[in-house]
Design a protein around this motif. Structure first.
Motif, PDB file in Angstrom:
ATOM      1  N   ILE A  14       0.868  -1.169   0.000  1.00 28.49           N
ATOM      2  CA  ILE A  14       0.000   0.000   0.000  1.00 28.49           C
ATOM      3  C   ILE A  14       0.897   1.208   0.000  1.00 28.49           C
ATOM      4  CG2 ILE A  14      -1.646   1.381   1.320  1.00 28.49           C
ATOM      5  CD1 ILE A  14      -2.662  -1.017   2.594  1.00 28.49           C
TER       6      ILE A  14
ATOM      7  N   MET B  64       3.713   0.577  15.825  1.00 31.16           N
ATOM      8  CA  MET B  64       2.842   1.701  15.486  1.00 31.16           C
ATOM      9  C   MET B  64       3.275   2.964  16.231  1.00 31.16           C
ATOM     10  SD  MET B  64      -1.250   1.738  15.546  1.00 31.16           S
ATOM     11  CE  MET B  64      -1.406   2.013  17.300  1.00 31.16           C
ATOM     12  N   ARG B  65       3.626   2.771  17.475  1.00 36.65           N
ATOM     13  CA  ARG B  65       4.017   3.904  18.291  1.00 36.65           C
ATOM     14  C   ARG B  65       5.260   4.581  17.723  1.00 36.65           C
ATOM     15  NH1 ARG B  65       2.691   3.618  24.674  1.00 36.65           N
ATOM     16  NH2 ARG B  65       2.238   5.812  24.775  1.00 36.65           N
TER      17      ARG B  65
ATOM     18  N   ASN C 130       1.308  -2.660  18.406  1.00 35.22           N
ATOM     19  CA  ASN C 130       1.379  -1.374  19.103  1.00 35.22           C
ATOM     20  C   ASN C 130       2.766  -0.767  19.166  1.00 35.22           C
ATOM     21  OD1 ASN C 130      -1.308  -1.107  19.657  1.00 35.22           O
ATOM     22  ND2 ASN C 130      -1.177  -2.419  21.471  1.00 35.22           N
TER      23      ASN C 130
ATOM     24  N   LYS D 183      -1.648   6.923  11.129  1.00 36.50           N
ATOM     25  CA  LYS D 183      -1.910   6.061  12.281  1.00 36.50           C
ATOM     26  C   LYS D 183      -3.220   5.298  12.104  1.00 36.50           C
ATOM     27  CE  LYS D 183      -2.500   7.394  16.666  1.00 36.50           C
ATOM     28  NZ  LYS D 183      -2.133   8.026  17.917  1.00 36.50           N
ATOM     29  N   ARG D 184      -4.207   5.966  11.545  1.00 37.89           N
ATOM     30  CA  ARG D 184      -5.494   5.305  11.319  1.00 37.89           C
ATOM     31  C   ARG D 184      -5.323   4.102  10.385  1.00 37.89           C
ATOM     32  NH1 ARG D 184      -8.650  10.024  11.294  1.00 37.89           N
ATOM     33  NH2 ARG D 184      -7.963  10.304   9.182  1.00 37.89           N
ATOM     34  N   GLN D 185      -4.512   4.297   9.336  1.00 34.17           N
ATOM     35  CA  GLN D 185      -4.220   3.177   8.424  1.00 34.17           C
ATOM     36  C   GLN D 185      -3.599   2.014   9.191  1.00 34.17           C
ATOM     37  OE1 GLN D 185      -3.988   2.501   5.008  1.00 34.17           O
ATOM     38  NE2 GLN D 185      -4.089   4.440   3.919  1.00 34.17           N
TER      39      GLN D 185
ATOM     40  N   LYS E 121      -3.689   1.328  12.380  1.00 31.76           N
ATOM     41  CA  LYS E 121      -4.621   0.696  13.323  1.00 31.76           C
ATOM     42  C   LYS E 121      -5.527  -0.268  12.591  1.00 31.76           C
ATOM     43  CE  LYS E 121      -4.847   3.835  17.181  1.00 31.76           C
ATOM     44  NZ  LYS E 121      -5.588   4.824  17.938  1.00 31.76           N
ATOM     45  N   ARG E 122      -6.018   0.184  11.436  1.00 26.07           N
ATOM     46  CA  ARG E 122      -6.924  -0.650  10.670  1.00 26.07           C
ATOM     47  C   ARG E 122      -6.226  -1.950  10.255  1.00 26.07           C
ATOM     48  NH1 ARG E 122      -9.749   2.308   5.782  1.00 26.07           N
ATOM     49  NH2 ARG E 122      -7.936   1.687   4.594  1.00 26.07           N
ATOM     50  N   LEU E 123      -4.940  -1.832   9.947  1.00 23.53           N
ATOM     51  CA  LEU E 123      -4.187  -3.004   9.504  1.00 23.53           C
ATOM     52  C   LEU E 123      -3.746  -3.885  10.668  1.00 23.53           C
ATOM     53  CD1 LEU E 123      -2.033  -1.326   6.765  1.00 23.53           C
ATOM     54  CD2 LEU E 123      -3.557  -3.260   6.407  1.00 23.53           C
ATOM     55  N   GLY E 124      -3.911  -3.390  11.880  1.00 29.90           N
ATOM     56  CA  GLY E 124      -3.509  -4.180  13.029  1.00 29.90           C
ATOM     57  C   GLY E 124      -1.992  -4.272  13.193  1.00 29.90           C
ATOM     58  N   ILE E 125      -1.284  -3.202  12.860  1.00 31.81           N
ATOM     59  CA  ILE E 125       0.169  -3.160  13.098  1.00 31.81           C
ATOM     60  C   ILE E 125       0.388  -3.216  14.613  1.00 31.81           C
ATOM     61  CG2 ILE E 125       2.262  -1.757  12.809  1.00 31.81           C
ATOM     62  CD1 ILE E 125       1.102  -2.747  10.165  1.00 31.81           C
TER      63      ILE E 125
ATOM     64  N   ALA F 115      -1.941  11.575  11.809  1.00 29.74           N
ATOM     65  CA  ALA F 115      -3.166  10.941  12.308  1.00 29.74           C
ATOM     66  C   ALA F 115      -3.749   9.997  11.252  1.00 29.74           C
ATOM     67  CB  ALA F 115      -4.183  12.003  12.706  1.00 29.74           C
TER      68      ALA F 115
ATOM     69  N   ILE G  15       3.386   0.356   3.051  1.00 34.74           N
ATOM     70  CA  ILE G  15       3.446  -0.860   3.870  1.00 34.74           C
ATOM     71  C   ILE G  15       3.503  -2.068   2.965  1.00 34.74           C
ATOM     72  CG2 ILE G  15       2.259  -2.298   5.558  1.00 34.74           C
ATOM     73  CD1 ILE G  15       0.892  -0.046   6.692  1.00 34.74           C
ATOM     74  N   SER G  16       4.451  -2.948   3.222  1.00 41.98           N
ATOM     75  CA  SER G  16       4.440  -4.251   2.572  1.00 41.98           C
ATOM     76  C   SER G  16       4.279  -5.277   3.689  1.00 41.98           C
ATOM     77  CB  SER G  16       5.733  -4.479   1.794  1.00 41.98           C
ATOM     78  OG  SER G  16       6.803  -4.576   2.698  1.00 41.98           O
TER      79      SER G  16
END
Lengths: 138, 454
Positions: free
Chosen positions: A3, A38-39, A35, A25-27, A29-33, A22, A65-66
């Protein structure tokens, strides 16, 4: 499968600074990266976005992201950093007192980004712009 | 955590499908389909926003009727401090406590009293090293659920003590059984609640195996009877009483105040809480010890099951507190044991209902599809399609819960295109007529099929 999204960041408008990170980060979170990752990515994209707003003449952030890696590519159209070594030193800042009063410009931006990313590469040319590539292993 | 029971639910007969609630839901848990709202239960955090905004009162909170107390031999009322601010002209808790006894309760245990005990236990626990800062209050169940869904990275920051309501139920039942020499299984504890999420917290507890509370009764459901009971005057009540330390938990900032923490931040209103938690997650707020997030504006005083306007209630509660003991007068023994017995026993798990499913590869593919669909939508977030935002509609389409023509702009474009085609067909030569009428039939069927899927 990958993506890739490109987000423009305008110079000087502090009121929208943070919107791009933001969205990123939403992307994530949706992908379940996870924590932890992600942080770190959030810290880096936020610092990068603030840098673009405060210091640059405007630029873009690419977020890709791959399956095994996240890549954040930050580039601007100027003014460029005259002394990269100095800019990478903690506590060094060229931010105006106005920006400092807003709680930014503590000279932690670039070092903070380097510390949080798994891979960090920066190039800069005065008059041309700055280019940062950060990678994170998933 | 697999089975959810929700207090917030929908009265379909009253819902007009007007989309008012749709945009107010902080977890995008509402969809309007077939002219009626529906709630995605995995995502609902019971904050009660939809109850507050629904102009048709179609959103309701399921709570227990007062008769629930008949299921126990002995019934104890657990009044939330918010209850003390509901009655015009009543500026002290005594008549309220007396009225509860008149309703048929055998005893009353003030939740404010438990709040004092919990305050003590938390303030002691805050001195423990290696706690991630800021420590986040666990008192508001809707905020807890919000963190599970939106900010799983912050779950470690949540203080691992049960809420004052739970603590009150536990201590009240133990004290009653001991004092009267009865079996604790025969004693029921019932929360008199301003809050819908507390009902859910009792049925599907977070951080505990099972709730100590045996029923949740809405303030608005007992208000009238209590009012009537108060008019009859009352005898002096002999129960151990709470001080302002506990009562002020009902007011935003009261909890941090009770803990005696200087570096604290209190935010009320679920959208505000969401924004500030976002800042905390990004580590933008430094040197903060304690965060108190309250889903309702004006905290529990603004709960969906209250009667009085929350600003008026805030003022009245201040008046109640000015007539109450300022310092905790309870025995220190309960306080000390509470530090251990009131700890949560279960981990708080993240709620992944807003995440994509499957392997990383599948998730990336799905995300890509959603992004593509989103780009094809107008980006107005008007809600007319029945999803709260264009992004949410893109998610719904990608998962097969909606189709592109739910979007009225897409629908409009499609109708225009078909209309234009019909005009062309209508003016076409006789030579094409046979072929064209076949196409017309097809188009009619196409439209009908779209209509069926909507």
């Amino acid at each position: 499968m990958i993506i890739k999204e490109t987000y423009p960041v305008a110079a000087d408008d502090m009121s929208v600074a943070g919107d791009v990170s933001a969205s990123i980060k939403r992307q994530m979170k949706r992908l379940g990266i996870p924590n932890q990752i992600m942080r770190r990515v959030s810290v880096c994209t936020y610092e990068a976005e603030i840098n673009l707003v405060i210091h640059s003449d405007g630029g873009e952030i690419d977020f890709a992201i791959s399956e095994d890696e996240i890549c954040v590519h930050v580039r601007d159209v100027g003014p460029g950093i005259p002394d990269l070594d100095k800019a990478m030193t903690e506590g060094f800042s060229t931010a105006t007192s106005e920006v400092r009063n807003m709680g930014f410009g503590a000279g932690m931006g670039l070092p903070n980004m380097k510390r949080n990313a798994d891979g960090f590469a920066i190039t800069s040319e005065v008059g041309k712009g700055t280019d940062i590539v950060m990678t994170f292993n998933i | 955590m697999s089975e959810y029971l929700h207090s917030v639910s929908l009265d379909r007969s009253k819902c007009t499908g007007c989309t008012t609630c749709l945009k107010r839901c902080p977890t995008e848990a509402i969809r309007i389909r077939h002219n009626s709202a529906s709630i995605i239960h995995e995502r609902c955090i019971d904050c009660g926003e939809c109850i507050k905004v629904c102009p048709h009162h179609a959103k309701v909170a399921l709570t227990d009727p007062i008769d629930v107390i008949k299921g126990f031999k002995y019934a104890i009322a657990l009044p939330a401090p918010t209850l003390y601010a509901q009655f015009q002209g009543v500026h002290k808790p005594e008549p309220i406590i007396a009225a509860l006894l008149r309703l048929g309760f055998d005893d009353v245990f003030e939740v404010a009293r438990a709040a004092e005990i919990v305050s003590y236990a938390i303030s002691k626990a805050l001195r423990e090293q290696d706690r991630p800062k800021p420590v986040i209050s666990s008192a508001c169940p809707a905020v807890l659920r919000l963190i599970q869904i939106h900010f799983p990275a912050l779950l470690d920051n949540v203080i691992d003590f049960i809420s004052p309501m739970e603590a009150a139920a536990k201590i009240a039942k133990e004290e009653y059984a001991r004092k009267h020499g009865v079996d604790i299984a025969e004693v029921g504890a019932f929360f008199i609640s301003p809050c819908a999420a507390k009902m859910t917290a009792v049925k599907s507890p977070i951080g505990q195996q099972k709730s100590y509370v045996d029923g949740v009764i809405a303030i608005k459901d007992v208000y009238k009877d209590m009012r009537a009971a108060m008019h009859k005057g009352f005898d002096p009540v002999e129960i151990e009483r709470a001080s302002t330390v506990g009562i002020k938990w009902a007011v935003p900032g009261g909890e941090a105040d009770a803990l005696g923490i200087k570096s604290s931040l209190c935010v009320d209103g679920i959208e505000n809480v969401k924004n500030v938690l976002e800042q905390i997650e990004n580590a933008r707020i430094r040197n903060l010890m304690y965060f108190e997030g309250l889903a309702c504006v004006n905290g529990c005083l603004g709960g969906p099951l209250t009667v009085e306007n929350s600003f008026v209630a805030k003022n009245r509660l201040r008046s109640v507190m000015s007539r109450t003991e300022q310092k905790s007068v309870q025995r220190t023994k309960i306080f000390e044991t509470a530090c251990e017995t009131l700890r949560m026993t279960e981990e708080i798990e993240p709620n992944n209902s807003m995440q994509l499913e499957g392997t990383m590869k599948e998730r990336i593919a799905m995300s890509e599809r959603i992004n593509e669909i989103e780009k094809s939508l107008p980006g107005l977030d008007c809600g007319s399609c029945g999803s709260p935002t264009c992004r949410a509609l893109a998610w719904d389409i990608a998962h097969g819960f909606a189709n592109e023509l739910n979007c009225i702009f897409k629908m409009n474009a499609r109708i225009n295109a078909l209309a234009a085609e019909m005009v062309t067909l209508g003016t076409s030569t006789r030579f094409n007529t046979l072929q064209d009428s076949a196409r017309l039939r097809e188009m009619r069927q196409e439209l009908r099929a779209d209509d069926d899927t909507v």
